[in-house]
Design an enzyme around this catalytic site. Structure first.
Site, PDB file in Angstrom:
ATOM      1  N   LYS A   1     -13.866  -4.766   1.202  1.00 37.49           N
ATOM      2  CA  LYS A   1     -14.699  -3.592   0.940  1.00 37.49           C
ATOM      3  C   LYS A   1     -16.196  -3.863   1.123  1.00 37.49           C
ATOM      4  CE  LYS A   1     -11.568  -1.054  -2.115  1.00 37.49           C
ATOM      5  NZ  LYS A   1     -11.427  -0.351  -3.419  1.00 37.49           N
TER       6      LYS A   1
ATOM      7  N   SER B   1       0.807  -1.219   0.000  1.00 38.26           N
ATOM      8  CA  SER B   1       0.000   0.000   0.000  1.00 38.26           C
ATOM      9  C   SER B   1       0.841   1.272   0.000  1.00 38.26           C
ATOM     10  CB  SER B   1      -0.915   0.010   1.226  1.00 38.26           C
ATOM     11  OG  SER B   1      -1.642   1.223   1.278  1.00 38.26           O
TER      12      SER B   1
ATOM     13  N   GLY C   1     -14.822  -3.366 -17.114  1.00 37.44           N
ATOM     14  CA  GLY C   1     -14.777  -4.049 -15.830  1.00 37.44           C
ATOM     15  C   GLY C   1     -15.808  -3.515 -14.859  1.00 37.44           C
TER      16      GLY C   1
ATOM     17  N   ALA D   1     -13.541  -1.384  -7.915  1.00 38.35           N
ATOM     18  CA  ALA D   1     -13.294  -0.016  -8.368  1.00 38.35           C
ATOM     19  C   ALA D   1     -14.246   0.354  -9.498  1.00 38.35           C
ATOM     20  CB  ALA D   1     -11.846   0.144  -8.813  1.00 38.35           C
TER      21      ALA D   1
END
Length: 291
Positions: free
Chosen positions: A69, A18, A129, A133
């Site tokens: 998430k 990250s 996609g 995200a």
């Protein structure tokens, strides 16, 4: 650091990659805030304890990434409207023990486009996609008055679920949503030719080799189209290289990474992230990791 330092964190598995600690610790320092941001590699079996630990240890907030998430929602007290739309969060704020979840990914991408003076209102866009995200971007499009969104997805086990979700979104806004089957080359080409902005929200290109669309479709890119790739490692993907050869303006995902972090930082602190300082350090760090 001292007894008054407020902690923030990144919860994911894996988490060592990250760039969020770099971004947020720079921002805390710039704003003279007594706070520290750390990355935590949380195993799935420990995730519930980790979220509850945010309360117990009085963390100021946290960011989430794969695979948490969606899983995090059942442990939160409240969701912002944009998090409700996609049933996922990437940011948590601790308000005196109440955990509030938000999703800043979609707004991060569109804020980046606005900063680059890209016209959004009444435009048609193509999103490749519909993963985590991708869903955030798809839902956020309506907030920026996009006219039509072509969502390109593989015909797998979640295809009908995404189709139903897009119908729900369309019923709540004037933005049109059209699902395009990745197996239908003619439909992909038609969507591309009608789109002013083409966004890659897949992982195709992380290996510096793959393209997210067939060449027989990509060869119809026009110079007036804008191409955006969420990938930023490598800094220039094969998709971006091809788009540049076709004369298109383009950019990688550093801006989205930056702005989703800036929105999270403001959600926690009410302060602004020093965008250009953080951007410069992000690029330097990504280049270092690429060597």
């Amino acid at each position: 650091m001292n007894g008054e330092t407020r902690l923030y964190g990144f919860l994911a598995h894996p988490a060592q990659h990250s760039l969020s600690p770099l971004m947020h610790n720079l921002s805390f320092q710039f704003n003279h805030l007594n706070a520290c941001y750390l990355a935590f590699d949380v195993l799935p079996a420990d995730f519930a304890n980790a979220v509850n630990g945010l309360r117990a240890l009085n963390f100021g907030g946290a960011n989430l990434s794969l695979p948490y998430k969606q899983q995090a929602i059942k442990y939160l007290n409240e969701l912002t409207p944009r998090a409700q739309k996609i049933a996922a969060v990437n940011t948590i704020r601790n308000d005196n023990g109440r955990l509030i979840g938000d999703s800043t990914d979609g707004a991060g991408l569109f804020t980046d486009l606005q900063e680059q003076k890209i016209l959004l209102t009444a435009q048609t866009i193509m999103i490749l996609g519909a993963g985590g995200a991708g869903r955030a971007i798809i839902a956020a499009a309506a907030d920026y008055h996009i006219k039509r969104v072509y969502v390109c997805k593989r015909p797998n086990q979640t295809y009908t679920k995404i189709a139903a979700w897009l119908q729900q979104l369309a019923a709540q806004t004037t933005t049109e949503y059209c699902l395009v089957n990745y197996a239908d080359t003619a439909a992909l080409l038609a969507a591309l030719q009608k789109s002013a902005i083409v966004i890659n929200a897949t992982d195709q290109g992380m290996d510096a080799q793959q393209l997210p669309l067939p060449l027989e479709v990509l060869q119809h890119l026009k110079p007036q189209q804008f191409v955006y790739d969420l990938i930023y490692h490598p800094l220039v993907t094969p998709f971006l290289k091809y788009a540049q050869q076709r004369g298109c303006n383009s950019c990688n995902g550093i801006g989205m990474l930056l702005w989703q972090g800036a929105l999270a930082f403001e959600f926690w602190t009410g302060k602004k992230m020093p965008i250009e300082i953080v951007r410069k350090n992000l690029v330097t760090e990504i280049r270092r990791r690429t060597k």
